[in-house]
Design an enzyme around this catalytic site. Structure first.
Site, PDB file in Angstrom:
ATOM      1  CE1 TYR A 141      -6.652  39.283  10.313  1.00 17.92           C
ATOM      2  CE2 TYR A 141      -6.217  36.929  10.500  1.00 17.92           C
ATOM      3  CZ  TYR A 141      -6.553  38.026   9.734  1.00 17.92           C
ATOM      4  OH  TYR A 141      -6.794  37.877   8.389  1.00 17.92           O
ATOM      5  CG  ASP A 236     -10.672  33.144  16.055  1.00 13.05           C
ATOM      6  OD1 ASP A 236     -10.418  31.994  15.644  1.00 13.05           O
ATOM      7  OD2 ASP A 236     -10.471  34.166  15.362  1.00 13.05           O
ATOM      8  CE  LYS A 264      -3.866  30.533  10.769  1.00  9.23           C
ATOM      9  NZ  LYS A 264      -4.435  31.642  11.473  1.00  9.23           N
TER      10      LYS A 264
HETATM   11  C1  LIG Z   1      -5.545  32.597  10.873  1.00 10.27           C
HETATM   12  C2  LIG Z   1      -6.625  33.080  11.760  1.00 10.27           C
HETATM   13  C3  LIG Z   1      -7.871  33.463  11.262  1.00 10.27           C
HETATM   14  C4  LIG Z   1      -8.175  33.528   9.797  1.00 10.27           C
HETATM   15  O1  LIG Z   1      -8.111  32.269   9.195  1.00 10.27           O
HETATM   16  P1  LIG Z   1      -7.954  32.194   7.588  1.00 10.27           P
HETATM   17  O2  LIG Z   1      -7.986  30.727   7.308  1.00 10.27           O
HETATM   18  O3  LIG Z   1      -6.652  32.841   7.269  1.00 10.27           O
HETATM   19  O4  LIG Z   1      -9.101  32.930   7.022  1.00 10.27           O
HETATM   20  C5  LIG Z   1      -8.857  33.827  12.166  1.00 10.27           C
HETATM   21  N1  LIG Z   1      -8.625  33.810  13.484  1.00 10.27           N
HETATM   22  C6  LIG Z   1      -7.442  33.444  14.004  1.00 10.27           C
HETATM   23  C7  LIG Z   1      -7.253  33.415  15.481  1.00 10.27           C
HETATM   24  C8  LIG Z   1      -6.395  33.076  13.153  1.00 10.27           C
HETATM   25  O5  LIG Z   1      -5.215  32.757  13.668  1.00 10.27           O
END
Ligand SMILES: *Cc1c(COP(=O)(O)O)cnc(C)c1O
Length: 429
Positions: A141, A236, A264
């Site tokens: 994701y 990511d 995060k």
């Molecule tokens: C949570 C997450 C996102 C999206 O971040 P948001 O702050 O919710 O937009 C993108 N990539 C990864 C790997 C994530 O865990």
């Protein structure tokens, strides 16, 4: 108002009653719970019930809710300024701290979410390579960026189709999609499209659709294939960065990504994301270069101060290592008990992340390996946990997050709740 009344009110004014779909209890078969307070490892509902919280806002709260040291720093800046939209010392301090700590980045820029960070990283990769296609993996994701909202389509290697309505088909056709753990598939896609691929984007530990631990060799070979074909590698690390260690998965795998995205943990519980790279790549960003990206609330002082206080505390007590140990112990205790009782479950763990899944013969490395009936069994287990005072994401595919506030005592209580709930969920078959 109690949870039932709040849901009725919320449902009337917000789609599905939620501001992010993963918060919905829609598939859990019970009334949603509304929370109004968080402290350390716990949250309290508007109905006055206290729960152990393993959602922890999906990861930002690595120290638990409202860590007192972070709160103290936040209150100091709170009394001076909220947002400036101008030059400020707070963002310089956090940026410098990160660039010092993470050897493979020269420059970093703050945004307000992980999604924004990914969106910009992809734009930057297209600008740097002059290519338009991007390769992603099914089961990873990357936020709700248009060209990341894809699933594998029928037909040729890597063909994707949109997984959301409202996404332009033209955009989706530039996203190639590969299967996690399947090197032949990745090789085929590179053979076919190698010269058009601007970047490969991956969660170096996929943790948004189960916890899909990959063989190191897989990630390394994908990395080498990208390099061979002149594509950039985007890690990511919105979940893993700073949580598994300051250098993230990149440091663990000893693979230097061309661009890395954060979110995060980096904002200590406030809306902060970031992307970073070596200086030649970051030189494309306006006002130095021709790639545009901006943000009214980017690098807002509260998030900057909360982020820095969080990171300094992680460093001071070597918290990532302690949490890893704690989570491994937690998972081991639960798996021992599961085996003793002959239950059909397993707890999968990586660093301070864990995921409860049905037992399988082979490791689960891609969504293709998900056993049937997984979501329904999880819903039963979820309801049992809730009844016993433990909250986690209301979704079978989301991981649990261990925090500094989950002391041995809290973990022991949670272990009992989990085992009792698994027993109850299994008995209901
Ligand atoms: C949570 C997450 C996102 C999206 O971040 P948001 O702050 O919710 O937009 C993108 N990539 C990864 C790997 C994530 O865990």
């Amino acid at each position: 108002m109690n949870s039932v009344e709040l849901f009725e009110k919320s449902f009337a004014v917000t789609p599905g009653g939620v501001h992010s779909p993963v918060r919905s209890f829609k598939n859990m078969g019970c009334d949603p719970v509304f929370f109004s307070e968080g402290s350390g490892a716990h949250v309290t509902s508007v109905d006055g019930k206290k729960y152990i919280d393993f959602c922890q806002s999906f990861g930002p709260n690595i120290l638990g809710h409202r860590d007192p040291d972070v709160q103290e720093e936040v209150l100091k800046v709170f009394n001076k300024v909220w947002t400036l939209g101008a030059l400020d010392p707070y963002s310089v301090e956090l940026t410098s701290w990160l660039v010092d700590k993470i050897p493979f980045i020269d420059k970093l820029r703050f945004v307000c979410s992980g999604t924004e960070a990914v969106m910009t990283a992809l734009r930057l990769a297209r600008a740097h390579t002059g290519r338009e296609k991007v390769l992603k993996f099914e089961g990873c994701y990357h936020g709700h960026v248009d060209n990341m909202l894809v699933k594998s389509g029928s037909g040729l290697a890597g063909m994707s189709e949109s997984s959301s309505l409202g996404v332009e088909s033209k955009i989706v056709s530039n996203t190639l999609i590969a299967t996690l753990g399947d090197l032949n598939h990745v090789e085929d896609i590179f053979k076919e499209h190698g010269s058009e691929i601007s970047c490969v984007i991956m969660e170096p530990i996929p943790a948004n659709y189960g916890l899909l631990i990959q063989k190191e060799e897989f990630t390394k070979t994908v990395y080498d294939l990208a390099k061979k074909h002149g594509a950039l590698v985007i890690f990511d690390e919105v979940i893993s960065g700073l949580r598994v260690g300051f250098e993230g998965m990149a440091g663990r795998l000893n693979l230097i990504p061309d661009i890395v995205t954060y979110g995060k943990v980096i904002g200590g519980g406030f809306p902060v994301g970031a992307y970073a790279a070596r200086k030649e790549i970051m030189a494309h960003m306006a006002p130095e270069g021709g790639v545009y990206q901006a943000g009214t609330l980017a690098a807002n002082p509260i998030g900057m101060v909360a982020g820095l206080a969080t990171l300094k505390k992680l460093e001071k007590h070597n918290i990532q290592a302690v949490l890893e140990q704690r989570t491994a112990e937690f998972a081991k205790n639960i798996n021992n008990k599961i085996n003793e009782l002959g239950l059909n479950w397993q707890m999968i763990q990586y660093s301070s992340l864990f995921w409860l899944a049905p037992k399988t013969d082979k490791p689960i490395t891609s969504p293709k390996d998900f056993p049937a009936g997984m979501a329904d069994n999880f819903a039963k287990y979820f309801r049992s946990c809730l009844k016993r005072g433990m909250y986690q994401a209301p979704n079978a595919y989301e991981v649990g997050f261990m925090s500094w506030a989950h002391t041995d005592e809290v973990c022991a209580e949670a272990e009992n709740i989990i085992i009792d709930s698994l027993k109850e969920a299994s008995a209901n078959h």
